[in-house]
Design a protein around this motif. Structure first.
Motif, short mmCIF file in Angstrom:
data_model
loop_
_atom_site.label_atom_id
_atom_site.label_comp_id
_atom_site.label_asym_id
_atom_site.label_seq_id
_atom_site.Cartn_x
_atom_site.Cartn_y
_atom_site.Cartn_z
N ARG A 1 -11.35 7.24 -2.51
CA ARG A 1 -10.20 8.31 -2.53
C ARG A 1 -10.39 9.32 -1.33
O ARG A 1 -10.85 10.35 -1.82
CB ARG A 1 -10.25 8.69 -3.93
N MET A 2 -9.89 9.08 -0.37
CA MET A 2 -10.06 10.10 0.57
C MET A 2 -9.30 11.27 0.48
O MET A 2 -8.10 11.12 -0.05
CB MET A 2 -9.14 9.38 2.14
N ASP B 1 1.22 -4.46 5.85
CA ASP B 1 0.31 -5.18 6.41
C ASP B 1 0.15 -4.45 7.86
O ASP B 1 -0.63 -5.25 9.00
CB ASP B 1 0.49 -6.61 6.46
N GLN B 2 0.98 -3.34 8.24
CA GLN B 2 0.76 -2.72 9.51
C GLN B 2 0.19 -1.38 9.66
O GLN B 2 -0.74 -0.75 10.09
CB GLN B 2 2.12 -3.09 10.43
N GLU B 3 1.23 -0.68 8.97
CA GLU B 3 1.26 0.90 9.29
C GLU B 3 1.72 1.61 7.94
O GLU B 3 2.65 1.30 7.37
CB GLU B 3 1.67 1.52 10.73
N ILE B 4 1.17 2.76 7.74
CA ILE B 4 1.34 3.78 6.51
C ILE B 4 1.51 5.16 7.27
O ILE B 4 0.46 5.68 7.83
CB ILE B 4 0.66 3.66 5.37
N THR C 1 -7.42 4.82 -1.36
CA THR C 1 -7.63 5.39 -0.15
C THR C 1 -6.51 6.24 0.29
O THR C 1 -6.47 7.20 0.85
CB THR C 1 -8.09 4.26 0.87
N VAL C 2 -5.17 5.84 0.41
CA VAL C 2 -3.84 6.33 0.68
C VAL C 2 -3.40 7.30 -0.50
O VAL C 2 -2.80 8.44 -0.24
CB VAL C 2 -3.06 5.30 1.25
N VAL D 1 -0.96 12.11 8.88
CA VAL D 1 -1.80 11.17 8.79
C VAL D 1 -1.32 9.87 8.96
O VAL D 1 -0.27 9.27 8.17
CB VAL D 1 -2.57 11.08 7.56
N VAL D 2 -1.88 9.01 9.80
CA VAL D 2 -1.30 7.58 10.05
C VAL D 2 -2.51 6.63 9.82
O VAL D 2 -3.66 6.49 10.08
CB VAL D 2 -0.80 7.32 11.51
N TYR D 3 -2.19 5.99 8.85
CA TYR D 3 -3.02 4.34 8.58
C TYR D 3 -2.66 3.28 9.00
O TYR D 3 -1.51 2.89 9.18
CB TYR D 3 -2.97 4.31 6.79
#
Length: 526
Positions: free
Chosen positions: A517-518, A217-220, A73-74, A239-241
């Motif tokens: 797969r974004m 486990d928080q942010e990418i 996804t990322v 882009v923030v995940y």
């Protein structure tokens, strides 16, 4: 019986509505909000960036160490391979401009020039050779990707932008695999100097975005690659995940404007999204199949009759219609209709509880026999499915103890080490769109996600289809293989997924991916 089943699903519906109401996403609230007409979009001053809410963190960004959809996804935005696949699943050139077979066992690639890695290192033939030497070497053999690429004997540098891939055996799905996870190209100097552990948490590729921050486990955080080789792309600056395991929390974050895209909308939340003026519900068919796999080393599932009985005992159509709201398709083997090798002649096991009881009696299974079922704790849809399965099995005399585990722990630890009870939920993306990938990893002895299944005829057929590049011959082999697996019943096949996404209407040109797969390089905001 029908009255009991109706009561079960009524209770599940009530349970779902209560959960939705508690999370602030119930239908009553949605109806009130929608009465406002054009609700004001809560996203303010975010600029040329988007925030995406996802359910899981792969824990490791090294492409040779993972097979998780959460990675893809990322990381599809960070890494690229020689071959690419469009959002509509068509193969196209990637970091290789072209390729051709020089002979049956030599595949030559002409590489794209003028491409650099995010750290400024040049992409060239040496980078390709390093990538595959690493994938096929001692480091790669520790991970789950290795077995997909064993048909590659070596990669030879012809010149700075030409390589020859030497094969030890024909591989009918090699090009598709090269568009997959493990074969993405990595920077030799960076990996060699920083080491594998550093690379695990600080990935560098050639993709449209570069990872600039990772909080496990928080942010990418991904930022635009200003030197990307596709002119004018990407169109977003950032882009923030956000890693948000609970679907109810993801929905709340979406409704308050803290995220723009929500991945894995649960069926119970779909109407809420539809009734919110600034949100759009998007759905897409997928190659992902879901089953409850049996640990065949544990009694009573060492018996084929018992495994078949479980398949007869569960009403899969009712689960799809009543729990999934129709967002699923029945399957007869562990693959979707998008998979090459799917056997359309096989019908899923029919719902026949009397047949199930007959087989259990024949196998000597006593009334009240208890079995353990493991599922991921953050999947609300599957919690309901597990409850339904438990009900069905209780009707034929089997008591099910439902256990939950963190999704990553279940996939990466409990299942490979045969600690996931008698049955466990397995979701498989089928990313090559070819049953070879699923079947080899699920049914070949010694593979990471196959803790106990072993059948010599299955392995013989798996090897046979890998040795052929003739589609018709492979189709015939898969027909025999699927019929054998259908009889052996190593799992209870439930459905192939229809994924649901919720998207803030400020986001333009987003297309939900079939296989997680974004692709975000064309996405814009208004």
């Amino acid at each position: 019986m029908k009255k009991k089943l109706s009561s079960l699903f009524a209770l599940l519906v009530i349970f779902t509505l209560i959960l939705s109401a508690c999370s602030g996403g119930g239908k009553e609230k949605a109806s009130t909000d929608s009465s406002k007409g054009g609700e004001e979009n809560p996203v303010k001053d975010r600029g040329n960036e988007i925030v995406i809410g996802v359910s899981g963190d792969p824990q490791n960004w090294d492409p040779i160490d993972t097979f998780l959809l959460d990675w893809s996804t990322v990381a599809t935005s960070v890494f690229e391979g020689l071959v690419d696949r469009t959002i509509d699943l068509e193969l196209q050139p990637g970091l290789a401009e072209s390729w051709e077979y020089l002979d049956d066992k030599t595949l030559q690639f002409k590489l794209r020039q003028g491409v650099t890695f995010h750290n400024g290192e040049p992409f060239n033939a040496e980078a390709v050779k390093f990538t595959f030497d690493r994938l096929l070497g001692a480091e790669g053999q520790k991970g789950p990707q290795y077995s997909n690429y064993t048909s590659i004997e070596s990669v030879e540098v012809v010149d700075e932008f030409t390589i020859n891939m030497k094969l030890n055996t024909p591989d009918p799905v090699l090009l598709t695999k090269l568009a997959g996870y493990g074969a993405v190209i990595v920077p030799p100097k960076y990996v060699a100097e920083k080491g594998d552990e550093h690379f695990n948490n600080n990935p560098v590729g050639t993709g449209p975005f570069k990872m600039t921050s990772y909080k496990r486990d928080q942010e990418i955080v991904l930022e635009k690659n200003p030197d990307y080789w596709k002119e004018g792309l990407p169109k977003l600056d950032k882009v923030v995940y956000k890693i948000i395991p609970e679907a109810s929390t993801r929905l709340a974050e979406l409704q308050t404007g803290k995220i723009d895209i929500m991945k894995r909308v649960e069926v119970s939340q779909a109407e809420t999204v539809k009734e919110t003026g600034f949100l759009e519900l998007q759905e897409v068919g997928t190659p992902t199949a879901f089953s409850l796999r049996f640990d065949v080393a544990k009694k009573p599932f060492d018996s084929k009759e018992v495994r078949q009985a479980i398949n007869y005992a569960v009403d899969k159509e009712a689960i799809i219609n009543e729990i999934l709201g129709g967002y699923g398709k029945p399957i007869s083997t562990f693959q979707s209709e998008l998979s090459f090798g799917n056997n359309p002649d096989l019908e899923p096991y029919p719902y026949d509880p009397e047949k199930a009881k007959e087989l259990l009696k024949k196998a000597g299974v006593k009334e009240g026999t208890a079995v353990d079922l493991f599922i991921p704790g953050n999947d609300g849809n599957f919690k309901e499915i597990a409850q339904a399965v438990s009900f069905y099995l209780e009707e034929v005399g089997i008591k099910v103890n439902i256990n939950t585990a963190d999704s990553t722990t279940l996939t990466s630890d409990l299942i490979p080490n045969a600690k996931a009870g008698h049955m466990y939920r397995q979701g498989w993306g089928g990313w090559t769109l070819d049953f070879d990938n699923t079947a080899y990893l699920m049914y070949y002895e010694g593979e990471q996600w196959n803790p106990s299944f072993k059948n010599e005829k299955v392995e013989e057929l798996l090897e046979k289809q890998r040795a052929s590049v003739d589609p018709e011959e492979r189709k015939a082999i898969f027909k025999e293989l699927t019929e054998l697996l259908y009889d052996l019943a190593p799992e209870l096949n439930l459905y192939s997924a229809v994924d649901i996404y919720a998207v803030n209407k400020r986001v333009q040109n987003f297309q939900p991916p079939h296989e997680d797969r974004m692709r975000l390089e064309e996405v814009t905001v208004k």
